[in-house]
Design an enzyme around this catalytic site. Structure first.
Site, mmCIF file in Angstrom:
data_model
loop_
_atom_site.group_PDB
_atom_site.id
_atom_site.type_symbol
_atom_site.label_atom_id
_atom_site.label_comp_id
_atom_site.label_asym_id
_atom_site.label_seq_id
_atom_site.Cartn_x
_atom_site.Cartn_y
_atom_site.Cartn_z
ATOM 1 N N ARG A 147 -65.719 105.398 88.907
ATOM 2 C CA ARG A 147 -66.448 105.402 90.173
ATOM 3 C C ARG A 147 -65.873 106.494 91.065
ATOM 4 O O ARG A 147 -64.664 106.537 91.291
ATOM 5 C CB ARG A 147 -66.327 104.045 90.880
ATOM 6 C CG ARG A 147 -67.329 103.866 92.011
ATOM 7 C CD ARG A 147 -67.012 102.660 92.868
ATOM 8 N NE ARG A 147 -66.002 102.968 93.874
ATOM 9 C CZ ARG A 147 -65.642 102.129 94.849
ATOM 10 N NH1 ARG A 147 -66.190 100.921 94.918
ATOM 11 N NH2 ARG A 147 -64.717 102.472 95.733
ATOM 12 N N TYR A 159 -65.607 105.250 103.341
ATOM 13 C CA TYR A 159 -65.381 104.098 102.471
ATOM 14 C C TYR A 159 -64.873 104.538 101.100
ATOM 15 O O TYR A 159 -65.384 105.482 100.495
ATOM 16 C CB TYR A 159 -66.667 103.285 102.283
ATOM 17 C CG TYR A 159 -66.514 102.275 101.177
ATOM 18 C CD1 TYR A 159 -65.795 101.104 101.396
ATOM 19 C CD2 TYR A 159 -67.009 102.518 99.902
ATOM 20 C CE1 TYR A 159 -65.591 100.202 100.377
ATOM 21 C CE2 TYR A 159 -66.812 101.621 98.876
ATOM 22 C CZ TYR A 159 -66.103 100.457 99.121
ATOM 23 O OH TYR A 159 -65.894 99.567 98.103
ATOM 24 N N ASP A 210 -70.571 104.074 94.811
ATOM 25 C CA ASP A 210 -70.818 102.929 95.685
ATOM 26 C C ASP A 210 -71.245 103.428 97.063
ATOM 27 O O ASP A 210 -70.468 104.067 97.769
ATOM 28 C CB ASP A 210 -69.542 102.085 95.796
ATOM 29 C CG ASP A 210 -69.756 100.790 96.558
ATOM 30 O OD1 ASP A 210 -70.882 100.549 97.047
ATOM 31 O OD2 ASP A 210 -68.793 100.003 96.669
ATOM 32 N N HIS A 212 -72.196 101.304 99.420
ATOM 33 C CA HIS A 212 -71.655 100.245 100.285
ATOM 34 C C HIS A 212 -72.611 99.849 101.400
ATOM 35 O O HIS A 212 -72.234 99.711 102.568
ATOM 36 C CB HIS A 212 -70.289 100.644 100.860
ATOM 37 C CG HIS A 212 -69.332 99.494 100.908
ATOM 38 N ND1 HIS A 212 -68.915 98.901 102.077
ATOM 39 C CD2 HIS A 212 -68.713 98.811 99.913
ATOM 40 C CE1 HIS A 212 -68.086 97.912 101.817
ATOM 41 N NE2 HIS A 212 -67.948 97.832 100.502
ATOM 42 N N GLU A 236 -74.529 101.972 93.371
ATOM 43 C CA GLU A 236 -74.224 100.583 93.744
ATOM 44 C C GLU A 236 -74.490 100.313 95.220
ATOM 45 O O GLU A 236 -74.214 101.155 96.075
ATOM 46 C CB GLU A 236 -72.751 100.315 93.421
ATOM 47 C CG GLU A 236 -72.229 98.958 93.834
ATOM 48 C CD GLU A 236 -70.724 98.858 93.656
ATOM 49 O OE1 GLU A 236 -70.134 97.945 94.264
ATOM 50 O OE2 GLU A 236 -70.137 99.684 92.926
ATOM 51 N N GLU A 262 -72.174 92.092 94.702
ATOM 52 C CA GLU A 262 -70.829 91.583 94.944
ATOM 53 C C GLU A 262 -70.767 90.652 96.151
ATOM 54 O O GLU A 262 -69.855 89.836 96.250
ATOM 55 C CB GLU A 262 -69.822 92.720 95.097
ATOM 56 C CG GLU A 262 -69.932 93.534 96.356
ATOM 57 C CD GLU A 262 -68.893 94.649 96.408
ATOM 58 O OE1 GLU A 262 -68.012 94.587 97.276
ATOM 59 O OE2 GLU A 262 -68.970 95.569 95.581
ATOM 60 N N ARG A 283 -73.887 92.407 89.933
ATOM 61 C CA ARG A 283 -72.445 92.494 90.169
ATOM 62 C C ARG A 283 -71.852 91.247 90.815
ATOM 63 O O ARG A 283 -70.704 91.253 91.271
ATOM 64 C CB ARG A 283 -72.154 93.727 91.034
ATOM 65 C CG ARG A 283 -72.319 95.009 90.251
ATOM 66 C CD ARG A 283 -71.949 96.247 91.026
ATOM 67 N NE ARG A 283 -70.846 96.134 91.960
ATOM 68 C CZ ARG A 283 -69.557 96.068 91.615
ATOM 69 N NH1 ARG A 283 -69.200 96.090 90.333
ATOM 70 N NH2 ARG A 283 -68.628 95.981 92.553
ATOM 71 N N GLU A 339 -65.577 96.214 86.481
ATOM 72 C CA GLU A 339 -64.794 97.011 87.424
ATOM 73 C C GLU A 339 -63.319 96.653 87.316
ATOM 74 O O GLU A 339 -62.956 95.498 87.095
ATOM 75 C CB GLU A 339 -65.289 96.767 88.857
ATOM 76 C CG GLU A 339 -64.570 97.603 89.902
ATOM 77 C CD GLU A 339 -65.087 97.376 91.307
ATOM 78 O OE1 GLU A 339 -64.883 98.260 92.159
ATOM 79 O OE2 GLU A 339 -65.713 96.320 91.561
ATOM 80 N N TRP A 402 -71.106 98.285 107.484
ATOM 81 C CA TRP A 402 -69.884 98.773 106.859
ATOM 82 C C TRP A 402 -69.964 98.591 105.347
ATOM 83 O O TRP A 402 -69.662 99.484 104.607
ATOM 84 C CB TRP A 402 -68.647 98.043 107.388
ATOM 85 C CG TRP A 402 -67.411 98.603 106.755
ATOM 86 C CD1 TRP A 402 -66.755 99.759 107.100
ATOM 87 C CD2 TRP A 402 -66.703 98.079 105.639
ATOM 88 N NE1 TRP A 402 -65.686 99.974 106.270
ATOM 89 C CE2 TRP A 402 -65.624 98.952 105.346
ATOM 90 C CE3 TRP A 402 -66.869 96.960 104.818
ATOM 91 C CZ2 TRP A 402 -64.723 98.737 104.294
ATOM 92 C CZ3 TRP A 402 -65.977 96.742 103.783
ATOM 93 C CH2 TRP A 402 -64.918 97.622 103.528
#
Length: 402
Positions: A147, A159, A210, A212, A236, A262, A283, A339, A402
């Protein structure tokens, strides 16, 4: 057989972890991860005040009935706090059951479906040169999938990119810190990062990224389209996860594979995403989605629609969750990838484990149960330290995702 004791252990060997230990009248015990990053004490209270008193005296072998009791009987269903607490109980009970059977957990689940478990790690850099060096180091360690996150020119903090430590830990302050975000600067720069990575390392390594949750659907579609020449393994968390139909719009505009989940804690959070084939990888984590019992249901449902697993595995989850996830990965037919962010030596000492890593792949080990334990005396040497996740504001001061 009865449960005679259950206790919550909170420790901070570099970051906070919450662990549930369930003990039976035969002396066999199981442990489960109950860590909810930045909200750890809320799960501790839920377990100690509401679940553990009801758990004592029950037969630990009745895993499904106990799961249904705490899920249906709660009335206030789902949510990250309740489902993390339920997951800790569920994983600890599966640990006990596998130990009773004297077999590793993956055997109890149905046996292995592969010889080894493909994993990906993180390569983060404050600028392009340091990012390329981080990718090189990960590749040298044997990782076949990486990643990639990179600092964005004009943004002080990004991030996934550490500013003062070797390992990125977002929950880094007693109270939430404020970071500044620019979507346009990000969208203009990230495709160039992946162009440089592909040019440097070629087509054979899997690359992931990612977002995010930072983009709108049309912005995510723009990014996915721009990344297509670099053949990502996945993009992601492109948008906030509350509106599942956001992924429909992204899917209509790009062939870049999509991953999400996630922050999910129920099969209902991902039902439409899966059955409409708006994503390629789910995920959702064992620790935040009610444990192994519900993850089996999610994975089985996903398999009907060609969606594969790609469990979250950052250091905000303890080695207990990692061990349980690897046994699940070993078994689940529609496995995609796992991951992996390496825990520190300090963390591994508190949580000794049987799983091993070699040349980009994991194996869960053959120890009965999920193969992870906790050194309670050592854990007691690392008291809880409050650590909050940051918040984001746009350059004009607007609060952002965030």
């Amino acid at each position: 057989m009865k449960i005679v004791d259950a206790k919550v252990i909170v420790t901070c060997p570099g970051r906070n972890f919450v662990t549930l230990k369930i003990v039976t009248d035969q002396g066999i015990y199981g442990i489960g991860d109950a860590t909810l990053n930045g909200r750890e004490k809320s799960v501790v209270s839920y377990l100690e005040d509401y679940l553990i008193p009801v758990l004592i005296g029950r037969d630990p072998q009745q895993i499904e009935d106990i799961w249904q009791f705490f899920y249906r009987g709660a009335y206030w269903r789902r949510g990250p706090v309740g489902m993390t607490a339920l997951a800790a109980i569920d994983v600890a009970l599966w640990d006990i059951k596998a130990k009773l059977a004297n077999m590793p957990l993956y055997q109890l689940l149905g046996g292995k479906s592969r010889e080894r478990i493909l994993s990906y790690t993180h390569a983060n850099g404050k600028d392009l040169d340091s990012t390329l060096e981080a990718v090189r180091k990960a590749k040298d360690k044997g990782y076949k999938a990486i990643r990639v996150q990179c600092g964005i020119p004009g943004i002080a903090k990004t991030y996934g990119v550490s500013t003062n430590t070797k390992s990125y830990e977002p929950a880094d302050a007693d109270l939430p810190s404020v970071e500044v975000w620019s979507t346009e600067k990000y969208l203009n720069y990230i495709p160039d990062v992946f162009a440089a990575v592909r040019k440097e390392f070629g087509p054979d390594i899997h690359l992931l990224h990612d977002v995010h949750h930072r983009l709108t659907p049309i912005e995510a579609a723009r990014l996915g389209k721009a990344l297509e020449p670099y053949h990502l393994f996945w993009m992601e968390d492109a948008v906030p996860a509350e509106n599942q139909e956001s992924f429909k719009l992204i899917r209509q505009h790009t062939t870049t594979p999509l991953a999400v989940g996630e922050v999910f804690n129920s099969i209902h959070d991902c039902r439409e995403l899966i059955q409409n084939q708006w994503i390629d990888y789910i995920r959702t984590t064992i620790v935040h989605a009610g444990g192994i019992s519900q993850m089996r249901r999610i994975a089985d449902f996903a398999s009907l629609f060609h969606v594969r697993t790609g469990f979250h595995g950052a250091t905000d989850l303890s080695p207990v969750c990692m061990g349980a996830a690897l046994h699940f990965d070993y078994w689940v037919p529609n496995f995609g990838i796992q991951e992996h962010m390496a825990h520190s030596e300090q963390m591994n000492a508190v949580f000794p484990h049987a799983y091993t890593f070699n040349d980009g792949y994991f194996t869960p080990g053959e120890k009965p149960g999920h193969g992870v334990d906790i050194d309670e005396k050592l854990a007691a040497q690392y008291p809880y330290k409050r650590a909050c996740l940051p918040v984001n504001r746009l350059e004009d001061g607007t609060l952002w995702h965030w």
